[in-house]
Write a protein that holds these residues in place. Sequence first.
Motif, short mmCIF file in Angstrom:
data_model
loop_
_atom_site.label_atom_id
_atom_site.label_comp_id
_atom_site.label_asym_id
_atom_site.label_seq_id
_atom_site.Cartn_x
_atom_site.Cartn_y
_atom_site.Cartn_z
N ILE A 87 -4.26 67.90 18.26
CA ILE A 87 -3.03 66.84 17.33
C ILE A 87 -4.00 65.90 17.00
CG2 ILE A 87 -1.03 65.77 17.90
CD1 ILE A 87 -0.63 67.96 19.81
N ASN A 88 -4.77 65.74 17.72
CA ASN A 88 -5.26 64.72 17.05
C ASN A 88 -6.48 64.38 16.44
OD1 ASN A 88 -3.87 62.00 18.53
ND2 ASN A 88 -5.70 61.87 19.83
N ALA A 89 -6.77 65.81 16.17
CA ALA A 89 -7.79 65.88 14.95
C ALA A 89 -6.98 66.22 13.59
CB ALA A 89 -8.33 67.26 15.57
N ALA A 90 -5.91 66.45 14.18
CA ALA A 90 -5.19 67.25 12.09
C ALA A 90 -4.65 65.86 12.06
CB ALA A 90 -3.77 67.96 13.00
N ILE A 91 -3.98 65.05 12.99
CA ILE A 91 -3.90 63.76 12.22
C ILE A 91 -4.98 62.86 11.45
CG2 ILE A 91 -3.67 60.89 13.06
CD1 ILE A 91 -1.35 62.85 15.43
N ALA A 92 -6.45 62.59 12.06
CA ALA A 92 -7.36 62.55 11.84
C ALA A 92 -7.92 62.73 10.21
CB ALA A 92 -8.78 62.61 12.27
N ASP A 93 -7.40 64.49 10.07
CA ASP A 93 -7.59 64.82 8.94
C ASP A 93 -6.56 65.08 7.92
OD1 ASP A 93 -9.75 66.15 9.36
OD2 ASP A 93 -9.16 68.17 10.04
N GLY A 94 -5.75 64.23 8.36
CA GLY A 94 -3.70 63.45 7.35
C GLY A 94 -3.07 64.93 6.83
N ALA A 95 -3.71 65.47 8.37
CA ALA A 95 -2.98 66.56 8.28
C ALA A 95 -1.65 66.95 8.87
CB ALA A 95 -3.66 68.48 9.11
N PHE A 96 -1.37 66.08 9.34
CA PHE A 96 -0.06 65.83 10.58
C PHE A 96 0.63 63.68 10.52
CE2 PHE A 96 2.65 65.57 13.57
CZ PHE A 96 3.65 66.87 14.88
N ARG A 97 1.50 64.20 9.68
CA ARG A 97 2.27 63.19 9.35
C ARG A 97 3.47 63.27 9.06
NH1 ARG A 97 3.30 64.10 3.83
NH2 ARG A 97 3.26 66.44 4.21
N ILE A 98 5.05 62.20 9.58
CA ILE A 98 6.69 62.26 9.97
C ILE A 98 6.47 61.57 8.29
CG2 ILE A 98 5.37 62.11 12.31
CD1 ILE A 98 5.67 58.70 11.94
N GLY A 99 8.25 61.50 8.75
CA GLY A 99 8.93 60.43 7.09
C GLY A 99 9.62 61.23 6.89
N ASP A 100 9.71 61.58 5.35
CA ASP A 100 10.62 62.24 4.11
C ASP A 100 9.67 62.47 4.17
OD1 ASP A 100 13.01 60.37 5.52
OD2 ASP A 100 12.93 59.40 3.68
N ALA A 101 8.74 62.25 3.52
CA ALA A 101 7.86 62.77 2.22
C ALA A 101 7.01 64.06 3.20
CB ALA A 101 6.28 62.73 2.06
N ALA A 102 7.39 64.36 4.63
CA ALA A 102 6.29 65.07 5.39
C ALA A 102 8.02 66.13 6.44
CB ALA A 102 5.64 64.75 6.93
N GLY A 103 8.45 66.27 5.48
CA GLY A 103 9.98 67.06 5.97
C GLY A 103 10.52 66.23 7.73
N LEU A 104 10.47 65.27 7.74
CA LEU A 104 10.54 64.77 9.58
C LEU A 104 11.32 62.87 9.37
CD1 LEU A 104 10.96 65.73 12.23
CD2 LEU A 104 8.69 64.35 12.15
N PRO A 105 12.51 63.39 8.45
CA PRO A 105 13.26 61.72 7.88
C PRO A 105 13.02 60.90 9.48
CG PRO A 105 14.73 63.49 7.08
CD PRO A 105 13.60 64.38 8.19
N LYS A 152 17.62 71.46 4.97
CA LYS A 152 16.73 71.97 5.85
C LYS A 152 15.51 72.55 5.64
CE LYS A 152 19.88 70.92 9.63
NZ LYS A 152 20.48 71.55 11.01
N GLY A 153 16.29 73.06 3.87
CA GLY A 153 14.74 74.31 4.03
C GLY A 153 13.90 73.01 2.39
N GLU A 154 14.49 72.19 2.33
CA GLU A 154 13.54 71.50 1.61
C GLU A 154 13.06 70.90 2.79
OE1 GLU A 154 16.71 68.69 -0.43
OE2 GLU A 154 17.15 70.19 -1.87
N LEU A 155 12.76 70.56 3.97
CA LEU A 155 12.40 69.31 5.04
C LEU A 155 11.60 70.65 4.68
CD1 LEU A 155 15.09 67.99 6.48
CD2 LEU A 155 13.77 66.57 4.88
N ALA A 156 11.49 71.35 5.21
CA ALA A 156 10.71 73.19 5.74
C ALA A 156 9.39 72.68 5.01
CB ALA A 156 11.06 73.82 6.32
N THR A 157 10.21 72.78 3.27
CA THR A 157 8.63 72.93 1.99
C THR A 157 7.95 71.64 2.49
OG1 THR A 157 10.38 74.21 1.21
CG2 THR A 157 8.94 72.56 -0.31
N ALA A 158 9.00 70.29 2.68
CA ALA A 158 8.37 69.03 2.49
C ALA A 158 7.36 68.91 4.06
CB ALA A 158 8.66 67.92 2.92
N ALA A 159 6.96 69.41 4.64
CA ALA A 159 6.51 69.93 5.77
C ALA A 159 5.67 70.44 6.19
CB ALA A 159 6.69 70.46 7.61
N GLY A 160 5.48 71.90 4.61
CA GLY A 160 4.31 72.08 5.18
C GLY A 160 4.74 74.23 4.12
#
Length: 343
Positions: free
Chosen positions: A294-312, A190-198
């Motif tokens: 939240i939409n502003a963060a998404i538009a900035d590419g700062a809010f993501r999902i999926g393995d690379a973002a720590g949220l499978p 889970k630490g690896e997921l938190a790191t992937a999240a940033g």
Amino acid sequence: MKAIVHDESGSADVLRITERPVPDPGAGEVRVRVVVSGVNPTDWKARSGGYGAMSGTETVPNQDGSGVVDAVGDGVGGLSVGDRVWVTLAAYQRPGSGTAQEYTVVPVQRVFALPDGAAFDLGAAVGIPAITAHRALTVAEGGPTRLLPGALAGRTVLVAGGAGAVGNAAIQLARWAGATVIASVSSEAKGELATAAGAHHVVTYGSGSGDVAAAVRSISPDGVDLVVEVAAGANAALDTAIIKPLGTIAIYANNGDQPFDLNVREYMGLNARLQFVLLYTLGWEKLREAGDDINAAIADGAFRIGDAAGLPLHHFALDRTADAHRAVEDGATGKVLISVLET
């Protein structure tokens, strides 16, 4: 249209698929062709009777989702047929408007444009988790009430349970806003997921993990400004050990259900602020502001999902909504999504 419904409280077995008429939007309402429905803990808790027994009304589960505007009612501005959107609190006080169906009608206040390039999966995954995280990050004394780059500069945030959906959102939003982010997790995986999240720093608790408070203090000797708390009872002693004077503990859950024993003297000595977070009574203006940030963060590419973002991601078909609910109830790590419309 196909819809998942239940008319009694209970296990996921009460959910069934049926046909319902496509509803028409009234004044101030929007009809959305649902593409993806998101499942949150609040969804299975409501279904199971955790918020009170049902009255027998046929109910469609799930608060969050994404899709395409299919029709608009009188007085609706800012949205047009064909717009890609995400919705949240769809079923709040509207038992027939949950997102586990092919079409839903909701008040326009609950509908947000999906930024260009953002996938429907992302739209269905924000909603309650991201708005909860936004609220937790904007309640500190002297802190920002809105999030944008630099809003949390110079502040240190501890996100408890950094591998959960709210924790993941809090990490991403806090980092986007300029905070130094520490995440606490229960395992190295889970630490690896938190790191992937940033998260800048990750502290692991549990067997053999050492003193979490000492670890946090080694990172931030003066303590942290803000705790985003998922287990208020279990972490009460830890929080008072690591929060700065005038710091804030934003509590959005009590995972584990350990009683929250409030040590008045300790909190008073710290001049600490305890802020409880629940979206249902927050008010539409604050919900709208959070969605816009939240939409502003998404538009900035700062809010993501999926393995690379720590949220499978875990996908289920609409006719497997019961399995999706079971997955969340059993503690699936990541985000559970229901593909309502195959695109």
